[in-house]
Enzyme design. Structure first.
Site, PDB file in Angstrom:
ATOM      1  N   LYS A  26       0.812  -1.222   0.000  1.00 51.19           N
ATOM      2  CA  LYS A  26       0.000   0.000   0.000  1.00 51.19           C
ATOM      3  C   LYS A  26       0.841   1.266   0.000  1.00 51.19           C
ATOM      4  O   LYS A  26       0.661   2.143  -0.850  1.00 51.19           O
ATOM      5  CB  LYS A  26      -0.952  -0.036   1.191  1.00 51.19           C
ATOM      6  CG  LYS A  26      -1.834   1.164   1.288  1.00 51.19           C
ATOM      7  CD  LYS A  26      -1.471   1.897   2.542  1.00 51.19           C
ATOM      8  CE  LYS A  26      -2.084   3.211   2.693  1.00 51.19           C
ATOM      9  NZ  LYS A  26      -1.495   3.912   3.831  1.00 51.19           N
ATOM     10  N   ASP A  41      -5.954   0.705   2.178  1.00 57.22           N
ATOM     11  CA  ASP A  41      -5.854   1.364   3.484  1.00 57.22           C
ATOM     12  C   ASP A  41      -7.098   1.039   4.325  1.00 57.22           C
ATOM     13  O   ASP A  41      -7.797   0.078   4.031  1.00 57.22           O
ATOM     14  CB  ASP A  41      -5.723   2.881   3.271  1.00 57.22           C
ATOM     15  CG  ASP A  41      -7.025   3.497   2.767  1.00 57.22           C
ATOM     16  OD1 ASP A  41      -7.860   2.750   2.219  1.00 57.22           O
ATOM     17  OD2 ASP A  41      -7.229   4.706   2.943  1.00 57.22           O
TER      18      ASP A  41
HETATM   19  N1  LIG Z   1      -6.479   4.561  -0.556  1.00 55.73           N
HETATM   20  C1  LIG Z   1      -5.823   5.649  -0.231  1.00 55.73           C
HETATM   21  N2  LIG Z   1      -5.421   5.846   1.038  1.00 55.73           N
HETATM   22  C2  LIG Z   1      -4.759   6.973   1.338  1.00 55.73           C
HETATM   23  C3  LIG Z   1      -4.454   7.936   0.379  1.00 55.73           C
HETATM   24  C4  LIG Z   1      -3.754   8.943   1.035  1.00 55.73           C
HETATM   25  C5  LIG Z   1      -3.203  10.223   0.510  1.00 55.73           C
HETATM   26  N3  LIG Z   1      -3.622  10.623  -0.750  1.00 55.73           N
HETATM   27  C6  LIG Z   1      -3.734  12.013  -1.068  1.00 55.73           C
HETATM   28  C7  LIG Z   1      -2.636  12.864  -1.013  1.00 55.73           C
HETATM   29  C8  LIG Z   1      -2.796  13.962  -1.882  1.00 55.73           C
HETATM   30  C9  LIG Z   1      -3.718  13.615  -2.860  1.00 55.73           C
HETATM   31  O1  LIG Z   1      -4.581  14.505  -3.412  1.00 55.73           O
HETATM   32  C10 LIG Z   1      -4.238  12.246  -2.442  1.00 55.73           C
HETATM   33  O2  LIG Z   1      -5.618  12.163  -2.480  1.00 55.73           O
HETATM   34  C11 LIG Z   1      -3.647   8.548   2.370  1.00 55.73           C
HETATM   35  N4  LIG Z   1      -4.260   7.359   2.523  1.00 55.73           N
HETATM   36  C12 LIG Z   1      -4.460   6.552   3.719  1.00 55.73           C
HETATM   37  O3  LIG Z   1      -5.659   6.948   4.363  1.00 55.73           O
HETATM   38  C13 LIG Z   1      -5.530   6.694   5.774  1.00 55.73           C
HETATM   39  C14 LIG Z   1      -5.624   7.969   6.517  1.00 55.73           C
HETATM   40  O4  LIG Z   1      -6.820   8.564   6.278  1.00 55.73           O
HETATM   41  P1  LIG Z   1      -7.164   9.920   7.043  1.00 55.73           P
HETATM   42  O5  LIG Z   1      -7.096   9.598   8.515  1.00 55.73           O
HETATM   43  O6  LIG Z   1      -8.534  10.296   6.577  1.00 55.73           O
HETATM   44  O7  LIG Z   1      -6.120  10.944   6.655  1.00 55.73           O
HETATM   45  C15 LIG Z   1      -4.148   6.086   5.957  1.00 55.73           C
HETATM   46  O8  LIG Z   1      -4.219   4.680   5.879  1.00 55.73           O
HETATM   47  C16 LIG Z   1      -3.419   6.674   4.802  1.00 55.73           C
HETATM   48  O9  LIG Z   1      -2.279   5.927   4.489  1.00 55.73           O
HETATM   49  C17 LIG Z   1      -4.888   7.739  -0.965  1.00 55.73           C
HETATM   50  O10 LIG Z   1      -4.685   8.535  -1.881  1.00 55.73           O
HETATM   51  N5  LIG Z   1      -5.574   6.589  -1.195  1.00 55.73           N
END
Ligand SMILES: Nc1nc2c(c(CN[C@H]3C=C[C@H](O)[C@@H]3O)cn2[C@@H]2O[C@H](COP(=O)(O)O)[C@@H](O)[C@H]2O)c(=O)[nH]1
Length: 315
Positions: free
Chosen positions: A193, A225
């Site tokens: 991941k 995640d």
């Molecule tokens: N599936 C998936 N999981 C992702 C991401 C990202 C970062 N992406 C962004 C960065 C800039 C962009 O514009 C992207 O959108 C973090 N995580 C995960 O989420 C969890 C935390 O969540 P919360 O507590 O709500 O912040 C944690 O496991 C973290 O590792 C993603 O893209 N996809």
């Protein structure tokens, strides 16, 4: 070459007993996603500066990109830091912003020799009372070790030669805490991941140019995640065994490596594959990692069920 995460997840779902993908739920969610505009890079909180420092920052960011929820739900608040506009940031964006402030105030934090022997106090100074501190210290030490071995972050990333597949292989070969794998029915399966998110973060930060010019973004799967299964289950795209659903609802952590945990992650990957195919069949050309971003973005809103909790350095 096929991404082993995709093949492994497909294999798991054939035997899964705790979680299944629901095709009506997926179709309904695909219909909702049809009207969601493509999600661009949200870089408001990230560091962007001189290339070498930016690359070190990104490697550190994704080395630490896991578990932002309080291990003790009764006592703990979600980890947060003061944001730029006066409010507080939580989760991934809190990490991005906290590390950015370190990069701006004290770039020597990211020097290979310093990271290699970083200790708890320094990490706590930078991030405050973040969960799973010992894993984070180790993760940063591994980043320091890899940078030290390759001489620079630029040297390290150059080895990927513009390929997500190579970057994932490189990172998982040299930084043990990126080796996100599990045993399921006696066979090793990979999720990778954080290694895969690193590719997306690299492409996003550099706008697909320079070190962010990655030619095989379609090779990436969803990033397994804890937010995506929460969203997918809330929309009926994943259906959980009632015992598992009850445990998640009561905030009881799932054992890392348990069949239910592994199945949840595999189901997440496969549901995103299915959503991607459905959207493509409807004429929208998207990649699984783009669908992932759309879902992760939607999962930032309040959801009717909690996210699964697993104490792990992988996500
Ligand atoms: N599936 C998936 N999981 C992702 C991401 C990202 C970062 N992406 C962004 C960065 C800039 C962009 O514009 C992207 O959108 C973090 N995580 C995960 O989420 C969890 C935390 O969540 P919360 O507590 O709500 O912040 C944690 O496991 C973290 O590792 C993603 O893209 N996809």
């Amino acid at each position: 070459m096929e991404n082993p995460v995709r093949a492994g997840s497909q294999w798991i779902m054939r035997a899964a007993r705790w979680v299944r993908a629901d095709f009506d739920g997926i179709a309904a969610l695909a219909t909702k996603l049809r009207d969601v505009p493509p999600v661009g890079w949200e870089g408001r909180y990230h560091f962007r500066g001189e290339e070498e420092l930016t690359l070190r920052y990104l490697l550190a960011l994704d080395a630490l990109n896991f578990c932002f929820w309080p291990p003790s739900p009764a006592t703990g608040e979600k980890w947060s830091v003061p944001g730029p506009g006066g409010g507080r940031l939580t989760g991934y964006f809190a990490l991005a912003y906290a590390l950015r402030q370190v990069a701006e105030a004290d770039p020597s934090f990211f020097a290979p020799a310093a990271l290699r022997r970083i200790g708890r106090d320094r990490v706590r100074d930078a991030l405050g009372e973040i969960p799973l501190l010992p894993w984070r210290v180790r993760a940063l030490q591994e980043v320091g070790e890899a940078l030290f071995r390759f001489g620079s972050a630029q040297g390290f990333f150059a080895r990927a030669q513009g390929s997500c597949r190579r970057l994932v292989e490189l990172v998982t070969a040299h930084l043990p805490l990126f080796r996100d794998a599990a045993l399921y029915r006696g066979r090793e399966v990979l999720f990778h991941k954080r290694a895969q998110i690193l590719c997306a973060d690299l492409a996003g930060t550099f706008g697909g140019e320079g070190p962010g010019a990655l030619r095989d973004l379609g090779w990436l799967t969803a990033f397994a995640d804890y937010k995506l299964p929460q969203l997918l289950a809330a929309h009926g795209a994943l259906v959980l065994h009632p015992t598992l659903a009850g445990r998640i609802r009561r905030l009881i952590p799932l054992a890392a490596g348990s069949p239910e945990e592994v199945e949840l992650r595999a189901a997440t990957v496969m549901a995103v594959e299915e959503l991607t195919s459905t959207l493509r069949a409807g004429g929208r050309s998207v990649l699984p990692c783009e669908v992932d971003w759309m879902l992760w973005n939607l999962a930032q809103d309040r959801l009717p069920i909690p996210h699964p909790r697993v104490l792990t350095p992988f996500y």
